[in-house]
Design an enzyme around this catalytic site. Structure first.
Site, PDB file in Angstrom:
ATOM      1  N   GLY A 278       1.505   2.960  -2.654  1.00 53.04           N
ATOM      2  CA  GLY A 278       1.091   3.826  -3.767  1.00 53.04           C
ATOM      3  C   GLY A 278       1.628   3.316  -5.090  1.00 53.04           C
ATOM      4  CE  LYS A 279       2.404  -2.568  -4.319  1.00 54.57           C
ATOM      5  NZ  LYS A 279       2.117  -2.201  -2.921  1.00 54.57           N
TER       6      LYS A 279
ATOM      7  CB  THR B 206       1.694 -12.245   0.972  1.00 53.74           C
ATOM      8  OG1 THR B 206       0.651 -12.828   0.183  1.00 53.74           O
ATOM      9  CG2 THR B 206       2.884 -11.876   0.083  1.00 53.74           C
TER      10      THR B 206
ATOM     11  CG  ASP C 227      -1.854  -1.218   1.209  1.00 54.32           C
ATOM     12  OD1 ASP C 227      -2.201  -1.693   0.116  1.00 54.32           O
ATOM     13  OD2 ASP C 227      -2.192  -1.708   2.302  1.00 54.32           O
TER      14      ASP C 227
ATOM     15  NE  ARG D  90       5.609 -31.370  -5.475  1.00 55.58           N
ATOM     16  CZ  ARG D  90       6.479 -32.216  -4.924  1.00 55.58           C
ATOM     17  NH1 ARG D  90       7.302 -32.893  -5.671  1.00 55.58           N
ATOM     18  NH2 ARG D  90       6.516 -32.362  -3.620  1.00 55.58           N
TER      19      ARG D  90
ATOM     20  N   GLY E 246      -4.523  -4.451  -3.782  1.00 56.34           N
ATOM     21  CA  GLY E 246      -5.494  -3.404  -4.111  1.00 56.34           C
ATOM     22  C   GLY E 246      -4.700  -2.185  -4.521  1.00 56.34           C
ATOM     23  CG  HIS E 247      -1.954  -2.307  -7.006  1.00 59.05           C
ATOM     24  ND1 HIS E 247      -1.052  -2.907  -7.842  1.00 59.05           N
ATOM     25  CD2 HIS E 247      -1.687  -2.807  -5.760  1.00 59.05           C
ATOM     26  CE1 HIS E 247      -0.285  -3.740  -7.144  1.00 59.05           C
ATOM     27  NE2 HIS E 247      -0.668  -3.697  -5.885  1.00 59.05           N
TER      28      HIS E 247
ATOM     29  CB  THR F  64      -7.976  -5.860  -0.943  1.00 63.70           C
ATOM     30  OG1 THR F  64      -7.164  -5.544  -2.067  1.00 63.70           O
ATOM     31  CG2 THR F  64      -8.562  -7.241  -1.126  1.00 63.70           C
ATOM     32  CB  THR F  65      -9.891  -6.420   3.542  1.00 67.35           C
ATOM     33  OG1 THR F  65      -8.844  -5.607   4.089  1.00 67.35           O
ATOM     34  CG2 THR F  65      -9.301  -7.655   2.908  1.00 67.35           C
TER      35      THR F  65
ATOM     36  N   GLY G   3      -0.272  13.931  -3.963  1.00 68.91           N
ATOM     37  CA  GLY G   3      -1.729  13.817  -3.839  1.00 68.91           C
ATOM     38  C   GLY G   3      -2.183  12.575  -4.583  1.00 68.91           C
TER      39      GLY G   3
ATOM     40  CB  SER H 172       3.250  10.718  -4.981  1.00 70.65           C
ATOM     41  OG  SER H 172       1.854  10.752  -5.083  1.00 70.65           O
TER      42      SER H 172
ATOM     43  CE  LYS I 235      -1.573   7.939   1.409  1.00 70.21           C
ATOM     44  NZ  LYS I 235      -2.490   6.832   1.738  1.00 70.21           N
TER      45      LYS I 235
ATOM     46  CD  GLN J 284       0.756  -9.084  -2.341  1.00 68.02           C
ATOM     47  OE1 GLN J 284       1.396  -9.753  -3.121  1.00 68.02           O
ATOM     48  NE2 GLN J 284      -0.505  -8.782  -2.585  1.00 68.02           N
TER      49      GLN J 284
HETATM   50  P1  GDP Z   1      -0.719   0.194  -3.568  1.00 67.49           P
HETATM   51  O1  GDP Z   1      -1.290  -1.066  -3.051  1.00 67.49           O
HETATM   52  O2  GDP Z   1       0.748   0.302  -3.323  1.00 67.49           O
HETATM   53  O3  GDP Z   1      -1.061   0.470  -5.005  1.00 67.49           O
HETATM   54  O4  GDP Z   1      -1.373   1.365  -2.701  1.00 67.49           O
HETATM   55  P2  GDP Z   1      -2.941   1.514  -2.333  1.00 67.49           P
HETATM   56  O5  GDP Z   1      -3.670   1.955  -3.535  1.00 67.49           O
HETATM   57  O6  GDP Z   1      -3.434   0.309  -1.630  1.00 67.49           O
HETATM   58  O7  GDP Z   1      -2.863   2.643  -1.218  1.00 67.49           O
HETATM   59  C1  GDP Z   1      -2.304   3.893  -1.473  1.00 67.49           C
HETATM   60  C2  GDP Z   1      -3.359   4.968  -1.168  1.00 67.49           C
HETATM   61  O8  GDP Z   1      -2.728   6.237  -1.102  1.00 67.49           O
HETATM   62  C3  GDP Z   1      -4.409   5.091  -2.250  1.00 67.49           C
HETATM   63  O9  GDP Z   1      -5.634   5.435  -1.643  1.00 67.49           O
HETATM   64  C4  GDP Z   1      -3.900   6.245  -3.119  1.00 67.49           C
HETATM   65  O10 GDP Z   1      -4.949   6.927  -3.778  1.00 67.49           O
HETATM   66  C5  GDP Z   1      -3.252   7.117  -2.071  1.00 67.49           C
HETATM   67  N1  GDP Z   1      -2.109   7.919  -2.545  1.00 67.49           N
HETATM   68  C6  GDP Z   1      -1.110   7.560  -3.399  1.00 67.49           C
HETATM   69  N2  GDP Z   1      -0.187   8.544  -3.489  1.00 67.49           N
HETATM   70  C7  GDP Z   1      -0.605   9.542  -2.666  1.00 67.49           C
HETATM   71  C8  GDP Z   1      -0.061  10.815  -2.287  1.00 67.49           C
HETATM   72  O11 GDP Z   1       1.006  11.232  -2.709  1.00 67.49           O
HETATM   73  N3  GDP Z   1      -0.777  11.556  -1.383  1.00 67.49           N
HETATM   74  C9  GDP Z   1      -1.953  11.125  -0.856  1.00 67.49           C
HETATM   75  N4  GDP Z   1      -2.571  11.905   0.027  1.00 67.49           N
HETATM   76  N5  GDP Z   1      -2.486   9.922  -1.186  1.00 67.49           N
HETATM   77  C10 GDP Z   1      -1.826   9.147  -2.064  1.00 67.49           C
HETATM   78  P1  IMO Z   2      -0.876  -4.295  -2.186  1.00 66.77           P
HETATM   79  O1  IMO Z   2      -0.397  -4.882  -3.499  1.00 66.77           O
HETATM   80  C1  IMO Z   2      -1.039  -4.610   2.150  1.00 66.77           C
HETATM   81  C2  IMO Z   2      -1.127  -8.649   3.832  1.00 66.77           C
HETATM   82  C3  IMO Z   2      -2.375  -9.083   4.562  1.00 66.77           C
HETATM   83  C4  IMO Z   2      -1.768 -10.017   5.605  1.00 66.77           C
HETATM   84  C5  IMO Z   2      -0.648 -10.693   4.836  1.00 66.77           C
HETATM   85  C6  IMO Z   2      -1.010 -12.061   4.271  1.00 66.77           C
HETATM   86  O2  IMO Z   2      -2.168  -3.590  -2.285  1.00 66.77           O
HETATM   87  O3  IMO Z   2       0.204  -3.492  -1.562  1.00 66.77           O
HETATM   88  P2  IMO Z   2      -2.542 -12.805   2.225  1.00 66.77           P
HETATM   89  O4  IMO Z   2      -4.005 -12.613   1.976  1.00 66.77           O
HETATM   90  O5  IMO Z   2      -1.674 -12.228   1.166  1.00 66.77           O
HETATM   91  O6  IMO Z   2      -2.168 -14.220   2.537  1.00 66.77           O
HETATM   92  O7  IMO Z   2      -2.250 -11.979   3.595  1.00 66.77           O
HETATM   93  O8  IMO Z   2      -0.326  -9.820   3.774  1.00 66.77           O
HETATM   94  N1  IMO Z   2      -1.338  -8.165   2.444  1.00 66.77           N
HETATM   95  C7  IMO Z   2      -1.258  -6.874   2.084  1.00 66.77           C
HETATM   96  N2  IMO Z   2      -1.087  -5.774   2.838  1.00 66.77           N
HETATM   97  N3  IMO Z   2      -1.130  -4.513   0.809  1.00 66.77           N
HETATM   98  C8  IMO Z   2      -1.259  -5.623   0.046  1.00 66.77           C
HETATM   99  O9  IMO Z   2      -1.207  -5.599  -1.293  1.00 66.77           O
HETATM  100  C9  IMO Z   2      -1.375  -6.883   0.691  1.00 66.77           C
HETATM  101  N4  IMO Z   2      -1.552  -8.134   0.258  1.00 66.77           N
HETATM  102  C10 IMO Z   2      -1.501  -8.918   1.338  1.00 66.77           C
HETATM  103  O10 IMO Z   2      -3.042  -7.986   5.143  1.00 66.77           O
HETATM  104  O11 IMO Z   2      -1.193  -9.267   6.634  1.00 66.77           O
HETATM  105 MG    MG Z   3      -2.861  -1.714  -1.830  1.00 65.04          MG
END
Ligand code: GDP
Ligand code: IMO
Ligand code: MG
Length: 443
Positions: free
Chosen positions: A15-16, A239, A13, A144, A40-41, A300-301, A415, A413, A331, A224
């Site tokens: 911000g990928k 994970t 999470d 397997r 969840g991206h 995601t959740t 915003g 980044s 952020k 992740q």
């Molecule tokens: P990912 O899993 O790495 O793709 O990240 P997520 O999408 O799960 O979580 C990142 C959150 O931060 C999302 O809600 C984005 O919209 C938000 N975000 C990303 N870059 C920025 C930033 O520079 N500033 C702020 N305020 N939010 C950001």
């Molecule tokens: P993105 O790609 C943050 C965490 C789960 C749990 C552990 C194992 O959005 O960054 P799993 O369901 O994979 O067996 O859970 O990994 N987890 C994440 N945490 N961002 C994710 O993906 C995650 N994917 C799995 O919360 O702690």
């Molecule tokens: Mg995410």
């Protein structure tokens, strides 16, 4: 051509999704190599929030091709829902724009059920997984017993494999007093999934090899984060896949020599979802403020993310084991509004100072973070897209981070929107060569 890997350097999470969406114009193909719909991206497009789980985030650019590699585990129901959701917002994804590896593994209805049993058995030590069946599906792959996407296209093999699996899985369900599953309805459902998937199914390894030979470029999208990697993360609170750079080659069937650069995504503070050690966690009002201002709820959740200060010890480790070339800082705007900013640069452990991260929970549970304190910068950086306007206080913080990690910050980044981004031209060009030109002047 340059092929860039985008990798999360923390617990996910970072911000990928946003960064991949921003970088996509400089590449032809965007490829996921591990994980599943536990990811969840988030990408904001014209003010609309879009969360991608399995489909690479670059798909929102109509001229890009998305690839789902053999290293992923795919829940076909979730895959088709994601395609439908994209269609409903005008993003048409057909077989010309998306390839799915025939060797990727399939999440079956018994996988989330087995995961619930496993989590319950752990009691207080539960991992806090996303309960999407990710772990049990990878377990079957290693044991397997797995069913692969290619098997969905072969009715007889599919039927046989489902029956073989249920012969074992149903014994587990019985032992835990749960209803057993019947092969027939699962077979019918997954055979139909196979028909729907068929046009997308490819030998991804051969496809990518040909594309590279034809002069096309690839952006690898990690899911992740490094600290959730099965081998290098805070095991067992991880994970079940290889989210580190090493996963790219095995997860796509491509030579590791094809990765020409690695961009580490680093949030200006730290978050974690689920259980496991988190040395800089803030269980106080500051942590709650970061969660509120950063909107830190799982993409995601929907679970609230635990929040804490930036941890340079952990980030240094992530950069080392992946060979990160450049950092994207996300952020930092969230830190505005706090009275002061802290960042951890060492741990105290058993009377000595640690600067190297040890990914063992029993160590991390006992370390005391050592912090440096920064004042909050004078003017807001929110929505800035020009490096020249960054306040001096913010630049000091970035300089400290670069010195601690010994890696330059090339992208900032500011915003959630595509336009809320600053790239340092010279540093991006060093990583991407002429391809970087495609990013410049976009906003
Ligand atoms: P990912 O899993 O790495 O793709 O990240 P997520 O999408 O799960 O979580 C990142 C959150 O931060 C999302 O809600 C984005 O919209 C938000 N975000 C990303 N870059 C920025 C930033 O520079 N500033 C702020 N305020 N939010 C950001
Ligand atoms: P993105 O790609 C943050 C965490 C789960 C749990 C552990 C194992 O959005 O960054 P799993 O369901 O994979 O067996 O859970 O990994 N987890 C994440 N945490 N961002 C994710 O993906 C995650 N994917 C799995 O919360 O702690
Ligand atoms: Mg995410």
């Amino acid at each position: 051509m340059n092929n860039l890997l985008v990798i999360g350097t923390q617990w996910g999470d970072e911000g990928k999704g946003k960064v991949v969406d921003f970088l996509a114009p400089a590449f032809d193909i965007i490829a996921r190599y591990q994980g599943g719909h536990n990811a969840g991206h988030t990408v904001y497009l014209e003010g609309k929030k879009i969360v991608l789980h399995l489909i690479p985030s670059g798909i929102l650019h109509p001229d890009k091709i998305g690839v789902i590699g053999n290293g992923l585990v795919i829940d076909p129901g979730s895959f088709f829902k994601e395609l439908d959701d994209l269609k409903s917002i005008g993003v048409e994804v057909n077989e010309k724009r998306l390839a799915v590896s025939r060797s990727a593994h399939v999440i079956m209805p018994y996988h989330p059920r087995l995961e619930k049993i496993s989590e319950a058995q752990r009691g207080k030590k539960m991992i806090g997984t996303t309960c999407r069946g990710i772990g049990p599906c990878y377990e079957d792959k290693a044991a397997r017993w797995g069913i692969r996407i290619g098997d969905l296209l072969e009715p007889e093999i599919l039927r046989e494999k489902i029956e073989e699996n249920l012969a074992v899985k149903n014994k587990i369900f019985e032992a835990f007093g749960q209803p057993t599953l019947e092969a027939g309805p699962i077979y019918e459902q997954y055979r139909k999934f196979g028909e729907g998937l068929a046009p997308f199914v490819k030998d991804v390894s051969a496809f990518l090899y040909q594309q590279v030979k034809a002069g096309k470029s690839i952006l690898f999208e990690g899911a992740q984060g490094v600290l959730l990697d099965l081998d290098h993360g805070t095991y067992p609170y991880v994970t079940s896949s290889s989210s580190t750079a090493g996963g790219v080659a095995t997860g796509l069937g491509l030579s590791p020599k094809q990765i020409t650069g690695i961009l580490g995504i680093t949030k200006a503070y730290a978050t974690r979802v689920g259980s496991g050690p988190f040395p800089t966690e803030l269980k106080d009002e500051t942590g709650a403020l970061l969660a509120r201002k950063g909107d830190e709820f799982g993409a995601t959740t929907g679970r609230p993310r635990r929040c804490g200060w930036f941890d340079a010890v952990a980030a240094r480790y992530s950069c080392r084991i992946n060979g990160v070339d450049l950092l994207a800082l996300t952020k930092p705007d969230v830190l505005e509004g706090l009275s002061e900013i802290k960042a951890c640069y060492a741990y105290e452990y058993k009377g000595s100072k640690l600067k190297d991260f040890l990914a063992d929970p029993h160590v991390l549970d006992k370390v005391q973070p050592v912090y440096r304190t920064f004042p909050v910068w004078e003017d807001s950086i929110q929505h800035l897209s020009n490096e020249d306007k960054l306040p001096a206080g913010f630049n000091d913080y970035v300089k400290w981070l670069e010195d601690e990690l010994e890696i330059p910050v090339g992208i900032i980044s500011t915003g959630v929107a595509r336009e809320d981004i600053i790239y340092i031209k010279e540093k991006c060009s060093r990583l991407l060569g002429a391809q970087a030109e495609k990013l410049f002047g976009k906003h």
